[in-house]
Motif scaffolding. Structure first.
Motif, short mmCIF file in Angstrom:
data_model
loop_
_atom_site.label_atom_id
_atom_site.label_comp_id
_atom_site.label_asym_id
_atom_site.label_seq_id
_atom_site.Cartn_x
_atom_site.Cartn_y
_atom_site.Cartn_z
N SER A 252 0.85 -1.20 0.00
CA SER A 252 0.00 0.00 0.00
C SER A 252 0.88 1.25 0.00
N ARG A 254 -0.68 4.22 0.55
CA ARG A 254 -1.65 5.18 1.07
C ARG A 254 -0.99 6.25 1.93
N TRP A 284 -7.03 -0.14 9.47
CA TRP A 284 -7.28 -1.01 8.32
C TRP A 284 -8.05 -2.24 8.73
N ASN A 286 -7.89 -5.96 7.68
CA ASN A 286 -6.87 -6.72 6.95
C ASN A 286 -7.42 -7.55 5.80
N TYR A 289 -6.98 -3.95 1.94
CA TYR A 289 -6.00 -2.89 2.12
C TYR A 289 -6.06 -1.85 1.00
N PRO A 292 -8.14 2.52 3.79
CA PRO A 292 -8.28 2.39 5.24
C PRO A 292 -9.72 2.67 5.67
#
Length: 391
Positions: A252, A254, A284, A286, A289, A292
């Protein structure tokens, strides 16, 4: 980013019980989670020291500074009777007393500079065990000797040459084990998996995980076959230990800056928290992903995250340039953030180490106690917070 005076203020009602000058810069604090030893906690320090040279030699030297540290073991005990008096007198060099509690330094050990330390969540061979990573690139295991209330050497291993050990985590956060795994991260961007069995430490594998420093590694407590990592390359990654770790199973981007904190929620399945230099705490699920489930701006780079030991909705944040905060992660507001129910701004430097004290200093179940430490002012503080009064 340079340090500046924040407009954020300490939440009214918070009480500072103890304040200690640790002499060296402090970056980590961990309270023992083991029943029978919850009144103990450790503090790790990191200091750059000029190399020793001949006093009569005035020539300049290119010898790098030495990274030295000190490991402190403290005992925090309730004085049983709670008082509203907030004075904090020092009674001696190693013992400090306030109306609520007494803080005693039990042991100090000179070491290489400490970057991170974590207790195993359950006893190993009937003893609490502490893991440490340091600036010499080592993983050290210390066991608590109940007969002397002191730490002693158990096992050690060199993670790798010419690197700093940056973080570690145990696989025991949710499911106790007598033969747990340990994961470490280092300044070369590598993760290392260890296995502990009958007091013996075995290095299972090591792999390149990030392009720059791998600031943090942590197990997903819902499934400890999965390791999460964050690096200075701004990436959050997931690794499946059941298959080859040549490639991550998730990446990720992000976060917009280095990812330096990860902790899996031991009380709520599938929930993981991450923090970054970008000043945001992300939660998050899981199982997804891609996005968020929340994004909370805490006003400073997020160095450490700690879920409450009994409550799965309270998250403690060390926000570097902006003090310490507690998030209520039960609900999300219209802007996708969690409410900050408490802020502690009494440290005068980088907010690095933080943890929930596991012992209760009050019969009031709504009062939580926190240990926090900051870097350049080498300060360790113990403070209390009323969960109900700030909801």
């Amino acid at each position: 980013m340079s340090e500046s005076i924040s407009v954020w203020k300490t939440t009214p009602g918070i009480r500072t019980l103890h304040s200690v000058n640790t002499e060296y810069s402090t970056d980590s604090v961990e309270c023992c989670p083991i029943e029978g030893a919850t009144d103990l906690f450790v503090c790790g320090t990191y200091q750059l020291k000029d190399p020793e040279t001949d006093k009569h030699d005035n020539t300049k030297t290119d010898v790098p500074k030495e990274r030295v540290g000190r490991l402190y073991l403290y005992e925090l005990k309730s004085n049983q009777k709670v008082s509203n008096n907030t004075n904090d007198p020092e009674t001696s060099k190693t013992s400090r007393q306030c109306p609520d509690s007494t803080l005693t330094e039990l042991q100090r050990t000179e070491t290489a500079a400490i970057l991170d330390l974590k207790w195993c969540h359950n006893r190993l061979d009937d003893r609490p065990v502490l893991g440490i990573v340091n600036a010499s690139g080592q993983l050290l295991l210390e066991h608590l000797k109940a007969e002397t209330n002191s730490l002693g050497d158990l096992e050690r291993d060199v993670i790798g040459e010419e690197r700093l050990g940056l973080s570690l985590d145990w696989s025991t956060g949710k499911h106790p084990s007598g033969s747990p795994n340990i994961v470490t991260s280092d300044s070369n961007g590598c993760l290392t998996l260890y296995h502990m069995d009958h007091g013996r430490l075995t290095k299972e594998r090591q792999w390149k995980a990030h392009d720059f420093e791998a600031w943090i590694a942590a197990f997903d407590y819902s499934n400890t076959n999965i390791v999460l990592s964050g690096g200075d390359d701004c990436k959050l990654k997931a690794w499946d230990l059941r298959v080859s770790t040549d490639h991550p199973v998730m990446t990720s981007k992000r976060h917009t800056m280095g990812v330096c904190s990860i902790q899996s929620n031991p009380h709520r399945d599938n929930i993981n928290a991450t923090g970054s230099y970008d000043e945001h705490v992300l939660l998050w699920d899981n199982r997804n992903y891609k996005q968020p489930i929340s994004d909370t701006d805490v006003g400073g780079g997020v160095w450490r995250l700690k879920w409450h030991p009994q409550c799965g909705n309270r998250l403690l944040v060390a926000a570097m340039h902006n003090g310490f905060h507690i998030l209520d992660c039960q609900d999300i507001n219209d802007s996708g953030q969690h409410k900050i129910v408490c802020s502690y701004m009494e440290h005068k430097s980088l907010a690095y180490g933080v943890d929930w004290c596991k012992n209760k200093l009050s019969d009031n179940a709504d009062i939580s106690t926190v240990a926090s430490c900051s870097f350049y002012d080498h300060s360790l503080k113990i403070w209390t917070f009323n969960n109900v009064g700030n909801d």
